[in-house]
Scaffold this motif. Structure first.
Motif, PDB file in Angstrom:
ATOM      1  N   VAL A  50       0.909  -1.211  -0.249  1.00  0.00           N
ATOM      2  CA  VAL A  50       0.135   0.095   0.140  1.00  0.00           C
ATOM      3  C   VAL A  50       0.966   1.249   0.144  1.00  0.00           C
ATOM      4  O   VAL A  50       1.838   1.364   0.938  1.00  0.00           O
ATOM      5  N   GLN A  51       0.812   2.146  -0.853  1.00  0.00           N
ATOM      6  CA  GLN A  51       1.469   3.304  -0.912  1.00  0.00           C
ATOM      7  C   GLN A  51       0.288   4.632  -0.583  1.00  0.00           C
ATOM      8  O   GLN A  51      -0.858   4.638  -1.436  1.00  0.00           O
ATOM      9  N   LEU A  52       0.913   5.653   0.071  1.00  0.00           N
ATOM     10  CA  LEU A  52      -0.072   6.866   0.354  1.00  0.00           C
ATOM     11  C   LEU A  52       0.854   7.913  -0.116  1.00  0.00           C
ATOM     12  O   LEU A  52       1.913   7.948   0.268  1.00  0.00           O
ATOM     13  N   GLN A  53       0.388   8.651  -1.026  1.00  0.00           N
ATOM     14  CA  GLN A  53       1.111   9.921  -1.699  1.00  0.00           C
ATOM     15  C   GLN A  53       0.457  11.131  -1.171  1.00  0.00           C
ATOM     16  O   GLN A  53      -0.812  11.602  -1.607  1.00  0.00           O
ATOM     17  N   ALA A  54       1.155  11.910  -0.278  1.00  0.00           N
ATOM     18  CA  ALA A  54       0.411  13.009   0.220  1.00  0.00           C
ATOM     19  C   ALA A  54       1.035  14.351  -0.702  1.00  0.00           C
ATOM     20  O   ALA A  54       1.972  14.163  -1.204  1.00  0.00           O
ATOM     21  N   SER A  55       0.019  15.296  -0.931  1.00  0.00           N
ATOM     22  CA  SER A  55       0.510  16.320  -1.644  1.00  0.00           C
ATOM     23  C   SER A  55      -0.207  17.629  -1.441  1.00  0.00           C
ATOM     24  O   SER A  55      -1.208  17.515  -0.556  1.00  0.00           O
ATOM     25  N   GLY A  56       0.109  18.728  -1.893  1.00  0.00           N
ATOM     26  CA  GLY A  56      -0.770  19.906  -1.641  1.00  0.00           C
ATOM     27  C   GLY A  56       0.057  20.980  -0.598  1.00  0.00           C
ATOM     28  O   GLY A  56      -0.603  22.050  -0.534  1.00  0.00           O
ATOM     29  N   GLY A  57       1.149  20.404  -0.068  1.00  0.00           N
ATOM     30  CA  GLY A  57       1.787  21.397   0.904  1.00  0.00           C
ATOM     31  C   GLY A  57       2.358  22.573   0.054  1.00  0.00           C
ATOM     32  O   GLY A  57       2.371  22.516  -1.040  1.00  0.00           O
ATOM     33  N   GLY A  58       2.849  23.349   0.875  1.00  0.00           N
ATOM     34  CA  GLY A  58       3.653  24.633   0.185  1.00  0.00           C
ATOM     35  C   GLY A  58       3.463  25.885   1.299  1.00  0.00           C
ATOM     36  O   GLY A  58       3.383  25.553   2.569  1.00  0.00           O
ATOM     37  N   LEU A  59       4.104  26.854   0.663  1.00  0.00           N
ATOM     38  CA  LEU A  59       4.156  28.104   1.631  1.00  0.00           C
ATOM     39  C   LEU A  59       3.016  28.988   1.562  1.00  0.00           C
ATOM     40  O   LEU A  59       2.560  29.243   0.407  1.00  0.00           O
ATOM     41  N   VAL A  60       2.306  29.510   2.476  1.00  0.00           N
ATOM     42  CA  VAL A  60       1.242  30.419   2.699  1.00  0.00           C
ATOM     43  C   VAL A  60       1.050  31.290   3.689  1.00  0.00           C
ATOM     44  O   VAL A  60       1.857  31.001   4.701  1.00  0.00           O
ATOM     45  N   GLN A  61       0.653  32.362   3.422  1.00  0.00           N
ATOM     46  CA  GLN A  61       0.698  33.317   4.493  1.00  0.00           C
ATOM     47  C   GLN A  61      -0.435  33.185   5.583  1.00  0.00           C
ATOM     48  O   GLN A  61      -1.675  32.284   5.358  1.00  0.00           O
ATOM     49  N   ALA A  62      -0.199  33.761   6.739  1.00  0.00           N
ATOM     50  CA  ALA A  62      -1.069  33.344   7.808  1.00  0.00           C
ATOM     51  C   ALA A  62      -2.486  33.950   7.366  1.00  0.00           C
ATOM     52  O   ALA A  62      -2.588  35.064   6.683  1.00  0.00           O
ATOM     53  N   GLY A  63      -3.667  33.063   7.769  1.00  0.00           N
ATOM     54  CA  GLY A  63      -4.976  33.442   7.209  1.00  0.00           C
ATOM     55  C   GLY A  63      -5.278  32.729   5.967  1.00  0.00           C
ATOM     56  O   GLY A  63      -6.594  32.839   5.560  1.00  0.00           O
ATOM     57  N   GLY A  64      -4.395  32.067   5.259  1.00  0.00           N
ATOM     58  CA  GLY A  64      -4.635  31.706   3.890  1.00  0.00           C
ATOM     59  C   GLY A  64      -5.104  30.268   3.993  1.00  0.00           C
ATOM     60  O   GLY A  64      -5.434  29.822   5.319  1.00  0.00           O
ATOM     61  N   CYS A  65      -5.191  29.491   2.934  1.00  0.00           N
ATOM     62  CA  CYS A  65      -5.879  28.022   2.985  1.00  0.00           C
ATOM     63  C   CYS A  65      -4.769  27.290   2.085  1.00  0.00           C
ATOM     64  O   CYS A  65      -4.441  27.765   1.288  1.00  0.00           O
ATOM     65  N   LEU A  66      -5.028  26.180   2.493  1.00  0.00           N
ATOM     66  CA  LEU A  66      -4.348  25.179   1.448  1.00  0.00           C
ATOM     67  C   LEU A  66      -5.340  23.632   1.637  1.00  0.00           C
ATOM     68  O   LEU A  66      -6.090  23.620   2.499  1.00  0.00           O
ATOM     69  N   ARG A  67      -5.165  22.858   0.737  1.00  0.00           N
ATOM     70  CA  ARG A  67      -5.864  21.669   0.647  1.00  0.00           C
ATOM     71  C   ARG A  67      -4.687  20.456   0.558  1.00  0.00           C
ATOM     72  O   ARG A  67      -4.085  20.666  -0.635  1.00  0.00           O
ATOM     73  N   LEU A  68      -4.707  19.757   1.093  1.00  0.00           N
ATOM     74  CA  LEU A  68      -3.758  18.626   1.011  1.00  0.00           C
ATOM     75  C   LEU A  68      -4.624  17.386   0.696  1.00  0.00           C
ATOM     76  O   LEU A  68      -5.949  17.272   0.829  1.00  0.00           O
ATOM     77  N   SER A  69      -3.877  16.501  -0.204  1.00  0.00           N
ATOM     78  CA  SER A  69      -4.602  15.376  -0.660  1.00  0.00           C
ATOM     79  C   SER A  69      -3.611  14.188  -0.473  1.00  0.00           C
ATOM     80  O   SER A  69      -2.572  14.265  -0.165  1.00  0.00           O
ATOM     81  N   CYS A  70      -4.300  12.861  -0.202  1.00  0.00           N
ATOM     82  CA  CYS A  70      -3.580  11.907   0.063  1.00  0.00           C
ATOM     83  C   CYS A  70      -4.118  10.824  -0.918  1.00  0.00           C
ATOM     84  O   CYS A  70      -5.268  10.284  -0.780  1.00  0.00           O
ATOM     85  N   ALA A  71      -3.140  10.408  -2.013  1.00  0.00           N
ATOM     86  CA  ALA A  71      -3.711   9.178  -3.008  1.00  0.00           C
ATOM     87  C   ALA A  71      -3.305   7.896  -2.540  1.00  0.00           C
ATOM     88  O   ALA A  71      -1.997   7.969  -2.393  1.00  0.00           O
ATOM     89  N   ALA A  72      -4.012   7.145  -2.522  1.00  0.00           N
ATOM     90  CA  ALA A  72      -3.917   5.727  -2.161  1.00  0.00           C
ATOM     91  C   ALA A  72      -3.705   4.760  -3.206  1.00  0.00           C
ATOM     92  O   ALA A  72      -4.328   5.087  -4.317  1.00  0.00           O
TER      93      ALA A  72
END
Length: 116
Positions: A1-23
């Motif tokens: 089983v492999q899990l691949q996380a993505s979506g991280g990055g640099l963002v300013q305080a108050g901002g948004c991000l969406r992380l995904s994990c593909a199996a």
């Protein structure tokens, strides 16, 4: 089983991000999935989890800022993060528990950096 996380990055305080994990296999086979994070110099901590039936749990420190979800059709789990704070800076790991073996699987992590 492999899990691949993505979506991280640099963002300013108050901002948004969406992380995904593909199996690499159907996530319907996982009894539970979740996101953990580890900040520099700190222990890994649970952020949120979601069961096969869709029941969710969140760390109290989130105060409703994050939402975990799973898409069985796409074999992915997501973490929508709002109102990010500098203290949310960490490597975020996705994890999943096999409904058959009870084993936990971990992804490689994705770095989230929140600047003040």
């Amino acid at each position: 089983v492999q899990l691949q996380a993505s979506g991280g990055g640099l963002v300013q305080a108050g901002g948004c991000l969406r992380l995904s994990c593909a199996a690499s296999r159907r996530i319907f086979e996982f009894a539970s999935m979740g996101w953990y994070r580890q900040a520099p110099g700190k222990e890994r901590e649970l952020v949120a989890s979601i069961t096969r039936s869709g029941r969710t749990e969140y760390a109290e420190f989130l105060k409703g800022r994050f939402t975990i979800s799973r898409d069985n059709a796409k074999n992915t789990m997501n973490l929508q993060m709002h109102t990010l704070l500098p203290e949310d800076t960490a490597v975020y790991y996705c994890t999943a528990k096999s409904i058959v073996t009870g084993l936990w699987y971990w992804g490689q992590g994705t770095l989230v950096t929140v600047s003040s």
